[in-house]
Design a protein around this motif. Structure first.
Motif, PDB file in Angstrom:
ATOM      1  N   LEU A 254     -31.091  23.510   2.967  1.00 12.53           N
ATOM      2  CA  LEU A 254     -31.403  23.835   1.578  1.00 12.53           C
ATOM      3  C   LEU A 254     -30.891  25.228   1.215  1.00 12.53           C
ATOM      4  N   ALA A 255     -31.120  26.186   2.118  1.00 12.96           N
ATOM      5  CA  ALA A 255     -30.645  27.549   1.867  1.00 12.96           C
ATOM      6  C   ALA A 255     -29.125  27.587   1.765  1.00 12.96           C
ATOM      7  N   LEU A 256     -28.454  26.826   2.651  1.00 15.11           N
ATOM      8  CA  LEU A 256     -26.988  26.771   2.610  1.00 15.11           C
ATOM      9  C   LEU A 256     -26.506  26.164   1.298  1.00 15.11           C
ATOM     10  N   LEU A 257     -27.181  25.112   0.858  1.00 12.53           N
ATOM     11  CA  LEU A 257     -26.801  24.418  -0.376  1.00 12.53           C
ATOM     12  C   LEU A 257     -26.876  25.365  -1.573  1.00 12.53           C
ATOM     13  N   VAL A 258     -27.997  26.083  -1.695  1.00 14.30           N
ATOM     14  CA  VAL A 258     -28.164  27.009  -2.813  1.00 14.30           C
ATOM     15  C   VAL A 258     -27.182  28.172  -2.708  1.00 14.30           C
ATOM     16  N   ASN A 259     -26.970  28.636  -1.480  1.00 13.48           N
ATOM     17  CA  ASN A 259     -26.017  29.733  -1.253  1.00 13.48           C
ATOM     18  C   ASN A 259     -24.609  29.343  -1.702  1.00 13.48           C
ATOM     19  N   LEU A 260     -24.167  28.159  -1.285  1.00 12.09           N
ATOM     20  CA  LEU A 260     -22.829  27.683  -1.667  1.00 12.09           C
ATOM     21  C   LEU A 260     -22.721  27.540  -3.188  1.00 12.09           C
ATOM     22  N   ALA A 261     -23.787  27.045  -3.810  1.00 16.84           N
ATOM     23  CA  ALA A 261     -23.781  26.881  -5.273  1.00 16.84           C
ATOM     24  C   ALA A 261     -23.650  28.228  -5.966  1.00 16.84           C
ATOM     25  N   CYS A 262     -24.384  29.230  -5.486  1.00 18.70           N
ATOM     26  CA  CYS A 262     -24.333  30.565  -6.099  1.00 18.70           C
ATOM     27  C   CYS A 262     -22.946  31.189  -5.935  1.00 18.70           C
ATOM     28  N   VAL A 263     -22.360  31.015  -4.755  1.00 17.76           N
ATOM     29  CA  VAL A 263     -21.014  31.555  -4.514  1.00 17.76           C
ATOM     30  C   VAL A 263     -20.011  30.904  -5.456  1.00 17.76           C
ATOM     31  N   GLU A 264     -20.126  29.586  -5.623  1.00 22.33           N
ATOM     32  CA  GLU A 264     -19.207  28.860  -6.508  1.00 22.33           C
ATOM     33  C   GLU A 264     -19.345  29.349  -7.947  1.00 22.33           C
ATOM     34  N   VAL A 265     -20.576  29.577  -8.400  1.00 21.12           N
ATOM     35  CA  VAL A 265     -20.817  30.070  -9.761  1.00 21.12           C
ATOM     36  C   VAL A 265     -20.192  31.449  -9.941  1.00 21.12           C
ATOM     37  N   ARG A 266     -20.386  32.318  -8.980  1.00 18.40           N
ATOM     38  CA  ARG A 266     -19.832  33.674  -9.095  1.00 18.40           C
ATOM     39  C   ARG A 266     -18.305  33.649  -9.095  1.00 18.40           C
ATOM     40  N   LEU A 267     -17.730  32.883  -8.175  1.00 12.78           N
ATOM     41  CA  LEU A 267     -16.263  32.828  -8.092  1.00 12.78           C
ATOM     42  C   LEU A 267     -15.652  32.311  -9.384  1.00 12.78           C
ATOM     43  N   THR A 268     -16.335  31.364 -10.021  1.00 16.12           N
ATOM     44  CA  THR A 268     -15.786  30.740 -11.227  1.00 16.12           C
ATOM     45  C   THR A 268     -16.017  31.580 -12.476  1.00 16.12           C
ATOM     46  N   LEU A 269     -17.207  32.194 -12.589  1.00 13.53           N
ATOM     47  CA  LEU A 269     -17.599  32.821 -13.851  1.00 13.53           C
ATOM     48  C   LEU A 269     -17.345  34.320 -13.930  1.00 13.53           C
ATOM     49  N   GLU A 270     -17.248  34.997 -12.793  1.00  8.91           N
ATOM     50  CA  GLU A 270     -17.080  36.451 -12.863  1.00  8.91           C
ATOM     51  C   GLU A 270     -15.690  36.840 -13.356  1.00  8.91           C
ATOM     52  N   GLU A 271     -14.689  36.037 -13.013  1.00 14.54           N
ATOM     53  CA  GLU A 271     -13.333  36.290 -13.509  1.00 14.54           C
ATOM     54  C   GLU A 271     -12.747  34.970 -13.990  1.00 14.54           C
ATOM     55  N   PRO A 272     -13.256  34.451 -15.087  1.00 16.08           N
ATOM     56  CA  PRO A 272     -12.839  33.110 -15.524  1.00 16.08           C
ATOM     57  C   PRO A 272     -11.385  33.055 -15.975  1.00 16.08           C
ATOM     58  N   ASP A 273     -10.645  32.139 -15.397  1.00 15.66           N
ATOM     59  CA  ASP A 273      -9.283  31.841 -15.829  1.00 15.66           C
ATOM     60  C   ASP A 273      -9.366  30.615 -16.738  1.00 15.66           C
ATOM     61  N   PRO A 274      -8.957  30.721 -17.997  1.00 12.77           N
ATOM     62  CA  PRO A 274      -9.143  29.613 -18.947  1.00 12.77           C
ATOM     63  C   PRO A 274      -8.621  28.273 -18.447  1.00 12.77           C
ATOM     64  N   LEU A 275      -7.443  28.270 -17.821  1.00 14.50           N
ATOM     65  CA  LEU A 275      -6.871  27.007 -17.352  1.00 14.50           C
ATOM     66  C   LEU A 275      -7.636  26.471 -16.148  1.00 14.50           C
ATOM     67  N   GLU A 276      -7.929  27.347 -15.211  1.00 14.02           N
ATOM     68  CA  GLU A 276      -8.648  26.940 -14.008  1.00 14.02           C
ATOM     69  C   GLU A 276     -10.089  26.567 -14.338  1.00 14.02           C
ATOM     70  N   MET A 277     -10.657  27.264 -15.299  1.00 11.58           N
ATOM     71  CA  MET A 277     -12.058  27.080 -15.665  1.00 11.58           C
ATOM     72  C   MET A 277     -12.337  25.653 -16.131  1.00 11.58           C
ATOM     73  N   GLU A 278     -11.440  25.087 -16.889  1.00  7.03           N
ATOM     74  CA  GLU A 278     -11.649  23.757 -17.458  1.00  7.03           C
ATOM     75  C   GLU A 278     -11.885  22.726 -16.366  1.00  7.03           C
ATOM     76  N   GLY A 279     -11.137  22.856 -15.262  1.00  4.92           N
ATOM     77  CA  GLY A 279     -11.285  21.894 -14.167  1.00  4.92           C
ATOM     78  C   GLY A 279     -12.494  22.152 -13.290  1.00  4.92           C
ATOM     79  N   LYS A 280     -13.141  23.300 -13.456  1.00  5.09           N
ATOM     80  CA  LYS A 280     -14.261  23.668 -12.589  1.00  5.09           C
ATOM     81  C   LYS A 280     -15.622  23.449 -13.247  1.00  5.09           C
ATOM     82  N   LYS A 281     -15.630  23.101 -14.525  1.00  2.00           N
ATOM     83  CA  LYS A 281     -16.906  23.030 -15.242  1.00  2.00           C
ATOM     84  C   LYS A 281     -17.850  21.989 -14.641  1.00  2.00           C
TER      85      LYS A 281
END
Length: 667
Positions: A254-281
């Motif tokens: 469970l801890a790993l699952l939440v950790n991976l989710a948080c990392v994915e959110v940060r990687l995607t949203l902290e420096e959003p690339d408009p083209l890349e972002m669309e495929g990651k939503k």
């Protein structure tokens, strides 16, 4: 018969198939399907195969695929799918799948297929690995996409058998099949009935847990990790955290699952690339679901899956992820507000604001103007009366129903209105007026069924939370209540609401929350306070006011009754049976709202207190009675005389109400 050979010779376009139909019609293929005597030396199913070939040809025309003559052949198609298959009948099965695929694409098709048993036939074909079983799976996916609820209602055992096979394959697979199944499995995980209520369902969940644990513990590429996170989110939506076993392995997962989710959110949203972002939503939205589960698990006290140290670590990681969500939302432009991903981001932030009141305060405060504007925009666009969902086969998901962002922000707003700085921002952005409109609209939804209140839990919870916000505003910003005209409309509606609520015992908490009671009563001294000076001109002499006051008296006076005291020979005060189940939620609100509004209540109180022993009455209850009676006696000579006429002096002495006794003895 020569036509059937021509049809087999190659694929036909719609125009050609229509010409063949115009020449032949349905009569000839119907006769072929029912003929039981093939020519000498031919297989037994020769005529049936020829009839199916013609029907498959006709079904290339969408109009013919939805014809009643095709739809009434569905049971025949089903029988062929579940019958033993020999090498000579494979083309017949191909034709059946072509017909079923065409029927599924028609408006009436999904309903007819579900009602006439095709789901069950497709499940058997897939589980038995019959010829064409992959096409059976594809058709099942199509049916579940448009009629999931009805499919599970009618064919749960068969669909569970498919899920059992898929989960077993998922656990055993050691190649790319494992990741391909991550994409398929979510379609077979129902929201209802819960898989945890069935032993076979629990076995499926355990296999899925073990398969996901194997995947997420490995080094993965993004294309491999994303489907796994989406499958995990689907399981969370359907079963919460119940599919994750207790113990060390489960807590680490469970801890790993939440950790991976948080990392994915940060990687995607902290420096959003408009083209890349669309495929990651899509995957980030799945991560939001996992993070929301993390919030709930960190708050869970009974049988927690996480240890205290894990909770602290996860809270820190989630705080960083929500910093990224806030950063992203601050970049949102006006033309992006209709994006469902924005809604998902606001929703998950609302979940964080509801539970974590000390973290990211400044950042949230700066985002409040956007949140109020966004919630207002969606509310205005979707404020038409929302009817309860109608039973039917077609899913309403994605069908443009109004999205209620405010519902998810209310708990956070309730916390924030208790603090000076965020409250000032909310007031300056027009949140109180929006909340009044929202309350009125939600009340309309709750009472949309003529003659009764509908049991819409989400709507009632929204109303209750909005009441908490209003109470905060009354206590901390009474001038706003007096000056804002929106509250006049709210007051008028509230006067009419309590008489409707009280007969509905399922709505006792909302009745106790009725904001008028909160407006009239200060939270500490239980006295008539600031709002009454605003409300009296509105209330005085109106029929709705009289009905409200009568209902308020009923609500307050019926909360307690008498029962035999096991510790003595006398009677004791007890919570009324009708209130017992909700008393934990109503208790505090009852003490807050226990005001005397008509003399009838004094008669009830007099009767109650003269029949019980003083020792049986809780001190908190005595203090509540005394607080209201003292304020009334001080504020009004007629009220003081009324209390005295109902033996108020005797109560004061008997129950130790010193303040009341002194007040009544003064000239």
């Amino acid at each position: 018969l020569q036509v059937t050979k021509a049809v087999r010779a190659g694929e036909l376009d719609t125009r050609t198939s229509r010409q063949i139909f115009d020449a032949i019609g349905f009569t000839f293929p119907n006769r072929l399907l029912t003929s039981g005597h093939p020519p000498p030396g031919c297989p037994e199913h020769t005529f049936r195969a020829l009839g199916l070939t013609l029907l498959a040809c006709f079904c290339t025309d969408p109009e013919l695929a939805g014809h009643s003559q095709i739809l009434n052949k569905i049971p025949t198609f089903n029988d062929i799918l579940v019958s033993p298959c020999d090498p000579d009948s494979t083309s017949m099965i191909d034709d059946v799948y072509q017909c079923l695929s065409a029927v599924l694409a028609t408006p009436r098709g999904p309903r007819e297929l579900v009602i006439k048993g095709t789901v069950s036939a497709l499940c058997r074909a897939y589980v038995n690995c019959s010829y064409g079983s992959e096409r059976a799976l594809t058709l099942l996916l199509g049916l579940l996409a448009v009629a999931e609820a009805k499919c599970w209602q009618r064919h749960a055992p068969q669909l569970l058998a498919v899920l059992s096979k898929l989960s077993d394959d998922f656990l055993k697979a050691e190649d790319m099949t494992k990741f391909e199944l991550c994409e398929v499995l979510p379609h077979f995980i129902p929201l209802s009935p819960p898989l945890t209520e069935d032993s076979q369902g629990c076995e499926c969940l355990h296999r899925l847990y073990k398969g996901l644990a194997n995947i997420l513990a490995s080094k993965l590429s993004q294309s491999q990790r994303d489907p796994a996170l989406k499958l995990a989110a689907c399981l969370v939506q359907a079963c919460g955290s119940e599919w994750i076993p207790a113990g060390s392995a489960g807590s680490k997962f469970l801890a790993l699952l939440v950790n991976l989710a948080c990392v994915e959110v940060r990687l995607t949203l902290e420096e959003p690339d408009p083209l890349e972002m669309e495929g990651k939503k899509e995957v980030v939205t799945a991560c939001y679901v996992l993070i929301e589960m993390g919030i709930q698990e960190c708050l869970r006290e009974e049988k927690p899956l996480l240890k205290d140290m894990q909770k602290m670590q996860i809270m820190r990681i989630m705080e960083e992820a929500f910093g990224a969500v806030i950063f992203y939302l601050r970049q949102v432009k006006q033309e992006q507000l209709q994006d469902p991903f924005i809604f998902a981001s606001v929703r998950v932030l609302g979940a964080w604001m509801a539970e974590e009141t000390s973290s990211l305060k400044q950042e949230i405060c700066e985002l409040l103007p956007f949140l109020v504007h966004y919630a207002k925009k969606l509310f205005k666009e979707g404020s038409r009366a929302v009817s309860p969902p109608q039973p039917g086969l077609v899913s309403t998901e994605g069908s443009g129903l109004p999205q209620d962002a405010l519902r998810f922000l209310l708990p956070g707003f309730c916390h924030l209105t208790a603090e000076d700085k965020p409250r000032d921002v909310l007031i300056s952005e027009g949140a109180p007026a929006l909340l009044c409109e929202y309350f009125l609209h939600q009340w309309e939804v709750l009472t949309s069924q003529p003659g009764s209140l509908t049991p819409l839990t989400g709507t009632e919870m929204s109303l209750q939370t909005t009441c908490g916000i209003f109470l905060n505003l009354v206590v901390t910003a009474p001038e706003l209540i007096r000056q804002d005209k929106t509250f006049s409309s709210l007051m008028d509606m509230l006067l009419k609401s309590l008489p409707l609520l009280l007969p509905q015992k399922d709505h006792l908490v909302l009745a106790a929350n009725s904001p008028t009671e909160g407006f009239l009563l200060g939270p500490s001294e239980l006295c008539i306070t600031s709002f009454i000076s605003f409300s009296l001109p509105v209330l005085q002499g109106t029929q709705s006011a009289k009905e409200f006051f009568r209902a308020a008296i009923d609500f307050l006076s019926q909360a307690h009754t008498t029962q035999a005291d096991t510790s003595s020979a006398g009677m004791a005060v007890a919570v009324s049976p009708a209130y017992a189940s909700a008393w934990a939620d109503v208790r505090e609100l009852w003490f807050l709202g226990m005001a005397v509004l008509q003399a009838q209540w004094l008669e009830n109180l007099s009767d109650l207190l003269t029949r019980v022993t003083p020792a049986s009455v809780d001190f908190e209850l005595i203090a509540a009675f005394q607080g209201v009676l003292v304020e009334l006696a001080r504020a009004s000579k007629p009220c003081r005389d009324l209390i005295l006429s109902h033996h108020g002096g005797e109560w004061a002495n008997l129950y130790g109400m010193a303040a009341l006794e002194q007040c009544l003895s003064e000239q």
